[in-house]
Write a protein that holds these residues in place. Structure first.
Motif, mmCIF file in Angstrom:
data_model
loop_
_atom_site.group_PDB
_atom_site.id
_atom_site.type_symbol
_atom_site.label_atom_id
_atom_site.label_comp_id
_atom_site.label_asym_id
_atom_site.label_seq_id
_atom_site.Cartn_x
_atom_site.Cartn_y
_atom_site.Cartn_z
ATOM 1 N N GLU A 1 0.953 -1.490 0.086
ATOM 2 C CA GLU A 1 0.161 -0.026 0.022
ATOM 3 C C GLU A 1 0.915 1.241 -0.035
ATOM 4 O O GLU A 1 1.943 1.025 0.141
ATOM 5 C CB GLU A 1 -0.961 0.128 1.388
ATOM 6 N N MET A 2 0.370 2.208 -0.196
ATOM 7 C CA MET A 2 1.109 3.701 -0.131
ATOM 8 C C MET A 2 0.360 4.455 0.719
ATOM 9 O O MET A 2 -0.869 4.782 0.968
ATOM 10 C CB MET A 2 0.921 4.404 -1.547
ATOM 11 N N SER A 3 1.272 5.384 1.363
ATOM 12 C CA SER A 3 0.992 6.385 2.354
ATOM 13 C C SER A 3 1.126 7.701 1.593
ATOM 14 O O SER A 3 1.866 7.876 0.615
ATOM 15 C CB SER A 3 1.777 6.327 3.624
ATOM 16 N N LEU A 4 0.210 8.712 2.173
ATOM 17 C CA LEU A 4 0.481 9.966 1.515
ATOM 18 C C LEU A 4 1.700 10.805 2.202
ATOM 19 O O LEU A 4 2.184 11.714 1.418
ATOM 20 C CB LEU A 4 -0.768 10.887 2.040
ATOM 21 N N ILE A 5 2.457 10.150 2.874
ATOM 22 C CA ILE A 5 3.839 10.811 3.514
ATOM 23 C C ILE A 5 4.790 10.628 2.576
ATOM 24 O O ILE A 5 5.712 11.679 2.129
ATOM 25 C CB ILE A 5 4.159 10.620 4.780
ATOM 26 N N LYS A 6 4.831 9.662 1.481
ATOM 27 C CA LYS A 6 5.782 9.614 0.696
ATOM 28 C C LYS A 6 6.206 10.560 -0.456
ATOM 29 O O LYS A 6 7.028 11.043 -0.853
ATOM 30 C CB LYS A 6 5.843 7.892 0.120
ATOM 31 N N PRO A 7 4.905 10.978 -1.099
ATOM 32 C CA PRO A 7 4.762 11.834 -2.112
ATOM 33 C C PRO A 7 5.219 13.179 -1.711
ATOM 34 O O PRO A 7 6.054 13.903 -2.338
ATOM 35 C CB PRO A 7 3.424 11.922 -2.780
ATOM 36 N N ILE A 8 4.986 13.573 -0.418
ATOM 37 C CA ILE A 8 5.145 14.581 0.172
ATOM 38 C C ILE A 8 6.711 15.060 0.574
ATOM 39 O O ILE A 8 7.552 15.826 0.065
ATOM 40 C CB ILE A 8 4.483 14.885 1.444
ATOM 41 N N LEU A 9 7.095 13.754 1.020
ATOM 42 C CA LEU A 9 8.883 13.634 1.206
ATOM 43 C C LEU A 9 9.550 13.666 -0.063
ATOM 44 O O LEU A 9 10.760 14.368 -0.187
ATOM 45 C CB LEU A 9 8.964 12.608 1.958
ATOM 46 N N VAL A 10 9.022 12.991 -1.285
ATOM 47 C CA VAL A 10 9.654 13.015 -2.507
ATOM 48 C C VAL A 10 9.888 14.620 -3.090
ATOM 49 O O VAL A 10 10.908 14.795 -3.438
ATOM 50 C CB VAL A 10 9.166 12.042 -3.499
ATOM 51 N N PHE A 11 8.711 15.247 -2.943
ATOM 52 C CA PHE A 11 8.817 16.472 -3.729
ATOM 53 C C PHE A 11 9.561 17.313 -2.587
ATOM 54 O O PHE A 11 10.286 18.374 -3.213
ATOM 55 C CB PHE A 11 7.348 17.145 -4.070
ATOM 56 N N LEU A 12 9.416 17.355 -1.617
ATOM 57 C CA LEU A 12 10.388 17.952 -0.588
ATOM 58 C C LEU A 12 11.708 17.917 -0.900
ATOM 59 O O LEU A 12 12.526 18.982 -0.871
ATOM 60 C CB LEU A 12 10.019 17.575 1.174
ATOM 61 N N ASN A 13 12.355 16.698 -0.919
ATOM 62 C CA ASN A 13 13.713 16.373 -1.478
ATOM 63 C C ASN A 13 14.046 16.770 -2.603
ATOM 64 O O ASN A 13 15.151 17.221 -2.935
ATOM 65 C CB ASN A 13 13.948 14.883 -1.313
#
Length: 132
Positions: free
Chosen positions: A18-30
């Motif tokens: 499954e996928m959590s919402l935090i991952k896309p946020i962290l990717v774009f932040l990085n």
């Protein structure tokens, strides 16, 4: 720290499928933070290196080779994360894992590292020739 959190979250999400919402946020932040650092380095011309001797030139050449390989591997890894995990999550699809796609992104990272190496080497050689 955010890179470590993202990798841990990626491992957990892959295990749970499954996928959590935090991952896309962290990717774009990085990605944004990396672009900002690259912009500031270029603006202050901290990415330009001078070589006075041929020994120093060879040392910097070896460092460029190592760093370009690392950049290529990181790019391939983040493309796998983005294309195989985050974008399917945004589209509402399930997580997918394909060895073919992984090999394609690995080859893309290799090509990127070769391009970065030759561009950086041409800049370094130009600066070395100007000094000597």
């Amino acid at each position: 720290m955010s890179m470590l959190l993202m990798v841990i979250s990626l491992i957990i999400d892959t295990y749970k499928k499954e996928m959590s919402l935090i991952k896309p946020i962290l990717v774009f932040l990085n990605i944004g933070y990396s672009a900002y650092i690259a912009f500031r380095l270029n603006k202050k011309q901290l990415d330009i290196s001078n070589c006075a001797t041929s020994e120093e030139y060879n040392i910097k050449k070896a460092k460029l080779r190592r760093s370009s390989i690392i950049v290529g591997i990181q790019w391939g890894f983040w493309m796998i994360v983005l294309m195989e995990y985050i974008l399917p999550f945004i589209r509402g699809e399930g997580l997918s894992f394909s060895w073919f796609n992984m090999i394609i992104w690995f080859i893309g990272g290799l090509l990127l590292s070769v391009c970065i190496y030759y561009v950086s080497m041409s800049k370094l050689k130009k600066r070395y020739d100007e000094i000597n």
